[in-house]
Design a protein around this motif. Structure first.
Motif, short mmCIF file in Angstrom:
data_model
loop_
_atom_site.label_atom_id
_atom_site.label_comp_id
_atom_site.label_asym_id
_atom_site.label_seq_id
_atom_site.Cartn_x
_atom_site.Cartn_y
_atom_site.Cartn_z
N SER A 20 6.07 3.13 10.26
CA SER A 20 5.94 3.99 9.09
C SER A 20 5.25 5.31 9.43
O SER A 20 5.41 6.31 8.76
N GLU A 21 4.47 5.31 10.57
CA GLU A 21 3.77 6.53 10.96
C GLU A 21 4.71 7.51 11.68
O GLU A 21 4.41 8.68 11.81
N SER B 239 -6.48 10.00 -7.04
CA SER B 239 -5.98 9.83 -5.66
C SER B 239 -4.62 9.16 -5.64
O SER B 239 -3.75 9.51 -4.82
N THR C 123 -1.88 11.67 -3.87
CA THR C 123 -1.69 11.42 -2.44
C THR C 123 -0.21 11.08 -2.22
O THR C 123 0.25 10.02 -2.64
N ARG D 247 1.55 9.97 0.13
CA ARG D 247 1.86 8.69 0.80
C ARG D 247 1.92 7.53 -0.20
O ARG D 247 2.70 6.60 -0.03
N PHE D 248 1.10 7.57 -1.25
CA PHE D 248 1.05 6.43 -2.17
C PHE D 248 2.31 6.31 -3.04
O PHE D 248 2.50 5.30 -3.71
N MET E 206 -8.72 3.26 -1.07
CA MET E 206 -7.83 4.09 -0.25
C MET E 206 -7.49 3.38 1.07
O MET E 206 -6.36 3.39 1.53
N ALA E 207 -8.50 2.76 1.66
CA ALA E 207 -8.28 2.09 2.96
C ALA E 207 -7.34 0.90 2.81
O ALA E 207 -6.46 0.69 3.65
N THR F 74 -3.73 2.23 2.24
CA THR F 74 -3.16 2.84 3.45
C THR F 74 -2.84 1.78 4.50
O THR F 74 -1.77 1.82 5.13
N LEU G 20 0.33 0.03 3.50
CA LEU G 20 1.54 0.83 3.77
C LEU G 20 1.84 0.91 5.26
O LEU G 20 2.99 0.94 5.68
N ASP G 21 0.81 0.95 6.08
CA ASP G 21 1.01 1.00 7.52
C ASP G 21 1.64 -0.29 8.06
O ASP G 21 2.40 -0.27 9.02
N SER H 215 -12.09 1.73 8.75
CA SER H 215 -12.76 2.58 7.76
C SER H 215 -14.26 2.56 8.01
O SER H 215 -14.80 1.67 8.67
#
Ligand code: SF4
Length: 443
Positions: free
Chosen positions: A5-6, A130, A134, A136-137, A203-204, A207, A210-211, A240
């Motif tokens: 995904s990155e 956020s 954001t 990405r979300f 957030m962590a 993320t 999703l990663d 984090s």
């Protein structure tokens, strides 16, 4: 090595069949437009806007969802005409891509509940901003959901969330216990973070999910087929700067829970909130306008919808609560927690859903008339169980028009629980439930 995904510059979008404000989904009775409300709160002016477009461009039927949102049913072909006034009223997302991700559940009494440990609104606003801003979300599924619990007496603690956070104090410090793919009523927390690290933790988690998740994995529980919860938490701690501390004996206290119907004191002396429910979660435009008017006249000009598909009027002067209750009753809302109909949940059913094997809403009304005392019962038109976000003590699963299999919830059984009776008519289900209630009372 970078994760797949990155490597991608284009955000991955997880397809969804869920309605949104900008994505009207077709059903047998027309389109469905879902209006997401931050913390279930809507102003009187916004409620008038919803009532107006529901009347003009849809069937006038408005539902309260079990995530404290509203949805307009029976939307006709004029989608733009329906959506524009809702956007103008401030009910839309900050940008089109973020409509689906505004899934943060708060207690309907957040900030006003005398039992709360924490006013969750400041952190909730930060998280919502956020989520919306954001890019990405936008990859999160429309079903991915976060709960922020401030320790209120009125809190839905049984709905499963991908991430839940629950406030408590330890040696004078406010901490947020958290869990993944579960709920605070049933699960021990995986750890806790100081309140000031709450936003960073959310957030962590998002993320990292999703990663690591494959495109077809829409919820954290799906990811846990590939990795353990402990592995996920370990990675979270590594990547984090949030310090996760162990939580030993703390469990969410559920002993002060009360019904969402009725009048209850707020933190502010002399102020109360009054709760009422539209039967089976359905309002019409006149009821919603009437609620908005009551909120302006007797409250603070806002309404709070709840995950019990009900509504609260906050900031009512205590001496005016009986009058407000009378007015709510006159609007057609259920105000008495002892009314059996207030405890029944029914999905859309065969009147408007092609998958429905029975007219669950109509059958629920008939069943309520056969019960002498409240019992929490869920009538579902098929196995998908759209109306209930957690397993009810009793589930009636439709097998044919007017006929249901009856299940009793049992922690050791997956799904609806233990199958106790097959192919009951509504009369037979009512008699069975009444007899069970009598024998439970006699024991
Ligand atoms: S539970 Fe089944 S019948 Fe009921 S609304 Fe959902 S899909 Fe339709």
């Amino acid at each position: 090595m970078p994760l797949p995904s990155e490597l991608s510059a284009t955000p991955l979008v997880r397809p969804t069949g869920c309605p949104g404000l900008l994505r009207i989904v077709q059903a047998m009775d027309g389109g469905i437009c879902r209006v997401k409300l931050a913390g279930g709160v809507i102003t009187a002016q916004q409620a008038y806007a919803v009532a107006d477009v529901a009347q003009r461009y849809a069937s006038g039927v408005i539902e309260v969802t079990n995530r404290s949102n509203l949805q307009i049913r029976g939307v006709g072909p004029e989608h733009a005409a329906l959506i524009e006034p809702l956007m103008a009223a401030g009910l839309g997302p900050a940008n089109a891509a973020s409509d689906d991700v505004r899934n943060l559940m708060l207690s309907p009494t957040a900030g006003i509940d005398p039992r709360q440990t924490l006013d969750t609104w400041p952190l909730a606003r930060q998280i919502l901003a956020s989520l919306e801003n954001t890019p990405r979300f936008a990859e999160l599924s429309a079903k991915f959901a976060v709960q922020l619990d401030g320790g209120e007496a009125l809190a839905m603690l049984e709905h499963h969330h991908d991430l839940w956070l629950s406030a408590f104090t330890d040696n004078g410090q406010t901490l947020l216990a958290f869990g993944l793919a579960g709920c605070p009523a049933q699960d021990a927390p995986l750890g806790a973070v100081p309140l000031e690290h709450g936003h960073e933790l959310v957030m962590a988690v998002l993320t990292l999910f999703l990663d690591r998740a494959r495109p077809e994995q829409t919820r954290l529980r799906h990811l846990f087929n590939d990795c353990t919860v402990a592995d996920f938490v370990e990675r979270l701690a590594l990547r984090s700067s949030v310090s996760i501390v162990p939580v030993n004996a703390w469990r969410r206290d559920v002993s002060a829970a009360h019904s969402p119907l009725g009048t209850y004191p707020q933190r502010e002396p002399g102020r109360v909130f009054v709760g009422a429910a539209p039967a089976l979660g359905r309002l019409d435009a006149a009821m919603l306008s009437g609620l908005a008017q009551l909120a302006s006249q007797y409250g603070n000009g806002t309404l709070r919808f709840t995950p019990w598909q009900s509504v609260l009027l906050p900031d009512v002067r205590a001496e005016q609560a009986p009058l407000v209750t009378q007015r709510l009753h006159a609007l057609g809302l259920l105000c008495d927690a002892h009314n059996p109909l207030a405890h029944l949940v029914a999905c859309t059913g065969s009147s408007a859903c092609a998958k429905g094997l029975a007219d669950t809403k109509q059958d629920a009304r008939q069943l309520a008339g056969l019960l002498s005392q409240p019992q929490t019962i869920h009538l579902t038109g098929c196995q998908r169980s759209c109306a209930a976000a957690h397993v009810a003590p009793v589930t009636l699963l439709a097998v044919a028009p007017g006929h249901y299999d009856l299940y009793l919830r049992a922690p050791e059984h997956a799904g609806f629980g233990v199958l106790r009776e097959r192919n009951l008519t509504i009369e037979a289900a009512g008699a069975w439930l009444e007899a069970r209630q009598r024998s439970n009372t006699d024991d």
